[in-house]
Design a protein around this motif. Structure first.
Motif, short mmCIF file in Angstrom:
data_model
loop_
_atom_site.label_atom_id
_atom_site.label_comp_id
_atom_site.label_asym_id
_atom_site.label_seq_id
_atom_site.Cartn_x
_atom_site.Cartn_y
_atom_site.Cartn_z
N GLY A 67 1.13 -1.79 0.07
CA GLY A 67 0.39 0.44 0.10
C GLY A 67 0.90 1.11 0.14
O GLY A 67 0.47 1.94 -0.74
N PHE A 68 1.71 0.65 0.69
CA PHE A 68 3.25 2.82 0.62
C PHE A 68 3.22 2.45 -0.42
O PHE A 68 3.36 3.77 -1.02
CB PHE A 68 4.17 2.41 1.52
CG PHE A 68 5.19 3.45 2.09
CD1 PHE A 68 5.04 3.67 2.74
CD2 PHE A 68 5.92 3.10 1.08
CE1 PHE A 68 6.36 5.55 3.18
CE2 PHE A 68 6.89 4.65 1.67
CZ PHE A 68 6.47 5.18 2.16
N THR A 69 3.83 1.42 -0.79
CA THR A 69 4.56 1.92 -2.85
C THR A 69 3.38 2.60 -3.47
O THR A 69 3.46 3.55 -4.36
CB THR A 69 5.58 0.36 -2.57
OG1 THR A 69 4.27 -0.26 -3.09
CG2 THR A 69 6.91 -0.15 -2.43
N GLY A 75 2.40 11.08 -5.14
CA GLY A 75 3.79 11.79 -5.54
C GLY A 75 3.82 12.09 -6.89
O GLY A 75 4.15 13.04 -7.59
N ALA A 76 4.29 10.85 -7.31
CA ALA A 76 4.80 10.86 -8.60
C ALA A 76 3.17 11.89 -10.09
O ALA A 76 3.74 12.31 -10.83
CB ALA A 76 5.52 9.77 -9.84
N ILE A 77 2.28 11.10 -9.91
CA ILE A 77 0.92 11.69 -10.52
C ILE A 77 0.84 13.35 -10.64
O ILE A 77 0.82 13.65 -11.52
CB ILE A 77 0.34 10.90 -9.56
CG1 ILE A 77 0.05 9.36 -10.97
CG2 ILE A 77 -1.54 11.27 -11.31
CD1 ILE A 77 0.26 8.94 -12.20
N LEU A 234 -5.57 5.49 -4.39
CA LEU A 234 -6.64 5.44 -3.68
C LEU A 234 -6.51 4.30 -3.34
O LEU A 234 -7.32 4.17 -1.69
CB LEU A 234 -7.61 6.34 -4.28
CG LEU A 234 -6.98 7.53 -4.11
CD1 LEU A 234 -8.12 8.30 -5.42
CD2 LEU A 234 -6.62 8.99 -3.28
N TYR A 235 -6.83 3.29 -3.69
CA TYR A 235 -7.53 1.90 -3.85
C TYR A 235 -6.60 1.60 -2.25
O TYR A 235 -6.92 0.57 -1.63
CB TYR A 235 -7.64 0.99 -4.76
CG TYR A 235 -8.40 -0.56 -4.37
CD1 TYR A 235 -9.34 -0.88 -4.18
CD2 TYR A 235 -7.09 -2.10 -4.36
CE1 TYR A 235 -9.35 -1.94 -4.49
CE2 TYR A 235 -7.64 -2.88 -4.17
CZ TYR A 235 -9.18 -2.63 -4.01
OH TYR A 235 -9.69 -4.07 -4.21
N GLU A 236 -5.10 1.63 -2.17
CA GLU A 236 -4.41 0.59 -1.88
C GLU A 236 -4.26 1.41 -0.63
O GLU A 236 -3.73 1.35 1.00
CB GLU A 236 -2.99 0.83 -2.29
CG GLU A 236 -2.80 -0.26 -3.42
CD GLU A 236 -3.00 -1.50 -2.75
OE1 GLU A 236 -3.30 -2.12 -2.33
OE2 GLU A 236 -3.37 -2.30 -3.76
N LEU A 237 -4.87 3.11 -0.42
CA LEU A 237 -4.23 3.78 1.06
C LEU A 237 -4.61 3.12 2.13
O LEU A 237 -3.77 3.86 3.30
CB LEU A 237 -5.15 4.75 0.91
CG LEU A 237 -5.41 5.80 1.56
CD1 LEU A 237 -4.09 6.45 1.88
CD2 LEU A 237 -6.02 7.34 1.67
N LYS A 238 -6.11 2.22 2.20
CA LYS A 238 -5.98 1.26 3.67
C LYS A 238 -5.06 0.94 4.39
O LYS A 238 -5.35 1.01 5.31
CB LYS A 238 -7.68 1.07 3.12
CG LYS A 238 -7.82 -0.47 2.45
CD LYS A 238 -8.85 -0.81 2.32
CE LYS A 238 -8.39 -2.26 1.14
NZ LYS A 238 -8.19 -1.57 -0.38
N ASP A 239 -4.15 0.57 3.25
CA ASP A 239 -3.13 -0.42 2.98
C ASP A 239 -1.82 0.10 4.19
O ASP A 239 -1.06 -0.96 5.02
CB ASP A 239 -3.33 -1.76 2.88
CG ASP A 239 -4.40 -2.16 2.54
OD1 ASP A 239 -5.22 -2.80 3.64
OD2 ASP A 239 -4.29 -3.09 1.27
N ALA A 240 -2.49 1.10 3.17
CA ALA A 240 -0.42 1.68 3.22
C ALA A 240 -0.61 2.26 4.81
O ALA A 240 0.58 2.57 5.16
CB ALA A 240 -0.94 3.64 2.57
N THR A 241 -1.69 2.60 5.77
CA THR A 241 -1.22 3.11 7.03
C THR A 241 -1.48 2.11 8.23
O THR A 241 -1.75 2.40 9.17
CB THR A 241 -1.95 4.32 7.53
OG1 THR A 241 -4.03 3.30 7.15
CG2 THR A 241 -2.12 5.43 6.60
N GLY A 242 -1.32 1.20 7.56
CA GLY A 242 -1.49 0.38 8.49
C GLY A 242 -0.24 -0.90 8.62
O GLY A 242 0.78 0.51 8.69
N GLY A 243 0.26 -1.52 9.85
CA GLY A 243 1.56 -2.15 10.02
C GLY A 243 2.04 -0.98 10.80
O GLY A 243 1.07 -0.11 11.85
N ASP A 244 2.97 -0.55 11.03
CA ASP A 244 4.19 0.73 11.76
C ASP A 244 4.03 1.45 11.09
O ASP A 244 5.13 2.28 11.27
CB ASP A 244 5.33 -0.23 12.54
CG ASP A 244 4.62 -1.19 12.96
OD1 ASP A 244 4.07 -1.45 13.82
OD2 ASP A 244 5.36 -1.91 13.67
N THR A 245 4.45 1.73 9.61
CA THR A 245 4.66 3.13 9.07
C THR A 245 3.12 4.11 9.19
O THR A 245 2.20 3.95 9.53
CB THR A 245 3.84 2.23 7.47
OG1 THR A 245 5.03 1.23 7.33
CG2 THR A 245 4.60 3.63 6.97
#
Length: 302
Positions: A67-69, A75-77, A234-245
């Protein structure tokens, strides 16, 4: 046929501790630079990010890392949106104008806006249907290595084909057709299914094979990247803030990606106006060989 990695033994507690799903601010800066440099160059941002994450000891298969990647790609877009702001504003304005005024529907910009929408549908459908496979077996670094080589072959062919040859009469941006947009948009599926193939490499190569000149091919690649990559982020945003990131690391990675990508976009457009993309193909093969060596030696896990 791609090499098949040997079954891995269970990791010791010490080895498991060395692989983390946490992405710190320093890691975010490094990944943001890699993303910004490689998203629009035909070298595979996904492949380079996976390799970099492996070297940093980050678990490339963790949902929060995936999700983070995807999110820092936004940002690139954003860099593309800023760089092409006048063009995008004109096209969007024509699209809205055509929705309310019939006479404006004959404008090329109105038609082009719809072409971008239609050309994005194939990758959305395949992405949703094949997500388990994309996040599973196809996420292997062996697949990345093989895709880097396969993509290089396609790029080389695109330059040597009648459509890509300097001897051929190539079409400019004003001569792009609906069929061009659909072929180029659909080619993004190659990068989606085979990380390492490169979305920009696939789209630019397809456009060259279709007979567009390099600048027109590259600009079309940029425009088609906007809905595809924004949607993925946007689809992966929910997973990007998971874990310890942390959100701070996510924000830093995205901002760094934007700055570096903006410079990369400007440089690439100037580069392709005078040079072929064969140099990128050679570079990709070198990276693939190095990656295979690291996988075979056990330095990186597939």
């Amino acid at each position: 046929m791609l090499p098949t990695p040997s079954p891995s033994r269970p990791k010791t507690p010490e080895e498991s501790a060395s692989v983390s799903a946490s992405i710190g601010v320093v890691d975010a800066v490094v990944l943001g630079i890699v993303e910004g440099l490689t998203e629009f160059l035909p070298v595979s941002s996904t492949g380079h990010l996976k390799i970099t994450e492996g070297i940093l000891g980050i678990d490339v298969g963790d949902k929060s890392v995936v999700g983070f990647t995807a999110v820092i790609q936004v940002g690139a877009i954003a860099a593309v949106l800023v760089y092409f702001f006048k063009d995008i504003a004109r096209i969007v304005g024509a699209w809205f104008g055509g929705l309310t005024h019939k006479e404006r529907r004959a404008e090329r910009d109105y038609k082009f806006a719809w072409w971008v929408v239609f050309a994005t549908v194939p990758i959305v459908v395949v992405g949703l249907a094949m997500k388990p496979l994309i996040d599973g077996p196809l996420a292997s670094l062996w697949v990345v290595a093989g895709s880097l080589i396969a993509g290089s072959a396609v790029m080389w062919y695109a330059e040597s084909s009648s459509g890509g040859s300097n001897r051929a009469r190539r079409r400019g941006e004003a001569e792009v057709t609906f069929k061009d947009a659909m072929w180029v948009g659909s080619s993004q599926i190659l990068a989606l299914l085979f990380p390492g193939f490169s979305r920009s490499g696939a789209t630019i190569s397809t456009a060259l094979i279709r007979g567009l000149d390099r600048v027109a091919a590259t600009r079309l690649s940029f425009f088609l990247s906007i809905p595809a990559l924004t949607g993925a982020g946007l689809y992966e945003l929910k997973d990007a803030t998971g874990g310890d990131t942390s959100l701070v690391a996510l924000a830093v990675g995205t901002v760094v990606s934007f700055v570096v990508a903006y410079a990369s976009v400007a440089w690439l457009l100037k580069f392709v106006s005078k040079h072929t993309i064969n140099g990128f193909a050679v570079y990709r093969i070198i990276v693939a060989i190095a990656l295979m060596g690291m996988l075979a030696s056990g330095y990186l896990d597939a």
